[in-house]
Write an enzyme that holds these catalytic residues in place. Structure first.
Site, PDB file in Angstrom:
ATOM      1  N   LYS A  39       0.844  -1.201   0.000  1.00  0.00           N
ATOM      2  CA  LYS A  39       0.000   0.000   0.000  1.00  0.00           C
ATOM      3  C   LYS A  39       0.877   1.248   0.000  1.00  0.00           C
ATOM      4  O   LYS A  39       2.081   1.169   0.276  1.00  0.00           O
ATOM      5  CB  LYS A  39      -0.897  -0.031   1.241  1.00  0.00           C
ATOM      6  CG  LYS A  39      -0.101  -0.041   2.534  1.00  0.00           C
ATOM      7  CD  LYS A  39      -0.981  -0.358   3.738  1.00  0.00           C
ATOM      8  CE  LYS A  39      -0.123  -0.326   4.998  1.00  0.00           C
ATOM      9  NZ  LYS A  39      -0.876  -0.716   6.187  1.00  0.00           N
ATOM     10  N   TYR A 258      16.502  29.967   8.510  1.00  0.00           N
ATOM     11  CA  TYR A 258      15.266  30.583   9.008  1.00  0.00           C
ATOM     12  C   TYR A 258      15.263  30.653  10.517  1.00  0.00           C
ATOM     13  O   TYR A 258      15.716  29.739  11.200  1.00  0.00           O
ATOM     14  CB  TYR A 258      14.052  29.766   8.544  1.00  0.00           C
ATOM     15  CG  TYR A 258      13.689  29.968   7.099  1.00  0.00           C
ATOM     16  CD1 TYR A 258      13.290  31.217   6.622  1.00  0.00           C
ATOM     17  CD2 TYR A 258      13.740  28.899   6.214  1.00  0.00           C
ATOM     18  CE1 TYR A 258      12.947  31.387   5.291  1.00  0.00           C
ATOM     19  CE2 TYR A 258      13.396  29.058   4.879  1.00  0.00           C
ATOM     20  CZ  TYR A 258      12.999  30.303   4.428  1.00  0.00           C
ATOM     21  OH  TYR A 258      12.662  30.470   3.124  1.00  0.00           O
TER      22      TYR A 258
HETATM   23  C1  PLP Z   1      -0.028  -1.692   6.741  1.00  0.00           C
HETATM   24  C2  PLP Z   1      -0.665  -2.970   7.122  1.00  0.00           C
HETATM   25  C3  PLP Z   1       0.097  -4.143   7.206  1.00  0.00           C
HETATM   26  C4  PLP Z   1       1.602  -4.153   7.126  1.00  0.00           C
HETATM   27  O1  PLP Z   1       2.107  -3.717   8.364  1.00  0.00           O
HETATM   28  P1  PLP Z   1       3.674  -3.563   8.651  1.00  0.00           P
HETATM   29  O2  PLP Z   1       3.712  -3.149  10.075  1.00  0.00           O
HETATM   30  O3  PLP Z   1       4.178  -2.523   7.729  1.00  0.00           O
HETATM   31  O4  PLP Z   1       4.301  -4.886   8.414  1.00  0.00           O
HETATM   32  C5  PLP Z   1      -0.586  -5.324   7.458  1.00  0.00           C
HETATM   33  N1  PLP Z   1      -1.931  -5.335   7.620  1.00  0.00           N
HETATM   34  C6  PLP Z   1      -2.683  -4.216   7.564  1.00  0.00           C
HETATM   35  C7  PLP Z   1      -4.156  -4.307   7.769  1.00  0.00           C
HETATM   36  C8  PLP Z   1      -2.076  -3.001   7.329  1.00  0.00           C
HETATM   37  O5  PLP Z   1      -2.821  -1.886   7.307  1.00  0.00           O
END
Ligand code: PLP
Length: 367
Positions: A39, A258
């Site tokens: 994702k 800044y």
């Molecule tokens: C993002 C996500 C994962 C992966 O998690 P990591 O901690 O990056 O291994 C697995 N399951 C769900 C539902 C997620 O949202």
């Protein structure tokens, strides 16, 4: 960095390291299959490159968050199972079917819509998310009871997988893990038989009791340590480099950047590097971050600005702290986790912040 270094910074992504991390995670599983969370554009690293690299390493089961992410990946992963974690919203059913995407159903109304679609147009596969403690997505215990009392609500659905997500997997001693696992088992016992998936990256390291049939690691594939406080069993994956675009000698009582946030106390050489928060190099690294130049650690002084950082290169040999020299901001000695700790966040946010502005270079087989 090559002669084509016109852009500000270079992000190097090692596809071989991702494949090796996949194999290392798979080796931790006693009987579960290893999937992958890709994702958010594979945590910012480019899902259309990372997905096929994982497929070549043997991965068949992928998880994205949005429908659009799944649609974009389908041509790159023609044979893979692609789950969409955010589920199917009203009106999206046809697109899920057209691209053979599997929704992770998150509520009874969503399940009812998918069931209706399946009854009218042919049985469709789905996964079902059980909320065991995240209070974010998924069916709660009373919803599971409703479904157990009326299994016909699943008509038209080929239930492939039940999914839940751990809130505290990176803390092996946290009692929440046991609570969630027990709730997951309870829900599964009331539902039709299907595969089960609970473990994210850190969940895999909680041991066989948490691995079930399918693991869904994300962060660990990309080099984030799934076992905080212990040595990182994963290979680093990303390197971020920027070039020095100007060097100056200044002395007390000058200030840098800044807010005049950094005061010069001794005769200093300050180099300006073309990396900034618009590139995802977080502003919270102001005055705290570390880079590497010529094998030496060099501190960021003053505030991170939109396109630039300033580093103190006083102790770097003069012939190395020059215009065009390459400075390493992430990689090698400064892992994603180190940078995250300095910035007061986690490795996930560092990775997903790495913006599209960088020139990207993929290394490894298939790059
Ligand atoms: C993002 C996500 C994962 C992966 O998690 P990591 O901690 O990056 O291994 C697995 N399951 C769900 C539902 C997620 O949202």
């Amino acid at each position: 960095m090559g002669a084509d270094g016109g852009a500000g910074a270079l992000l190097t992504i090692d596809l071989d390291a991702i494949a090796e991390n996949y194999r290392r995670l798979r080796a931790r599983l006693t009987r579960a299959v290893c999937g992958a969370a890709i994702k958010a554009d594979a945590y910012g690293l480019g899902a259309v490159r990372v997905g096929p690299a994982l497929a070549r390493a043997g991965c068949r089961d992928f998880f994205v968050a949005h429908l659009d992410e799944g649609v974009a990946l389908r041509p790159r992963l023609p044979d893979a199972t692609i789950h969409v974690l955010n589920g199917v919203l009203p009106g999206e059913e046809g697109e899920f079917a057209a691209h053979s995407l599997i929704p992770v159903l998150n509520s009874l109304p969503q399940l009812d819509r998918w069931s209706k679609w399946g009854r009218e147009r042919g049985v469709r596969p789905a996964a079902l998310h059980i909320d065991t403690g995240m209070s974010r997505l998924g069916l709660e215990e009373p919803d599971v009871a409703v479904l157990a009392d009326d299994p016909s609500r699943l008509d038209g659905i080929d239930l492939r997988l039940t999914v839940s997500h751990l809130a505290c997997a990176e803390e092996p001693e946290n009692p929440m893990n046991l609570v969630q696992r027990a709730a997951f088992e309870r829900a599964r016992a009331r539902l039709p038989r299907a595969g089960a998936s609970l473990a994210n990256s850190s969940g895999i390291f909680l041991g066989p009791d948490y691995q079930f049939d399918l693991a869904r690691p994300g962060a660990a594939l990309y080099g984030v340590n799934p076992t905080p406080g212990q040595p990182n069993p994963m290979l680093p994956v990303v390197r971020l480099e920027g070039r020095i675009i100007q060097v100056r000698d200044i002395d007390h009582p000058r200030t840098v950047g800044y807010g005049a946030a950094h005061s010069i106390r001794r005769r200093s050489k300050i180099a300006t590097v073309a990396i900034g928060y618009a590139d995802g190099y977080l502003r919270s690294l102001s005055g705290r971050g570390l880079c590497r130049l010529a094998g030496l650690e060099v501190p960021i002084v003053g505030r991170v600005s939109m396109d630039l950082i300033t580093i103190d290169v006083t102790d770097v040999p003069a012939n190395q702290a020059i215009e065009g020299a390459v400075v390493e901001a992430i990689g090698g000695q400064h892992t994603v986790d180190d940078v995250a700790e300095t910035a007061g966040t986690n490795g996930y946010e560092i990775l997903t912040s790495l913006g599209p502005r960088y020139r990207r270079r993929y290394t490894g087989a298939g790059a």
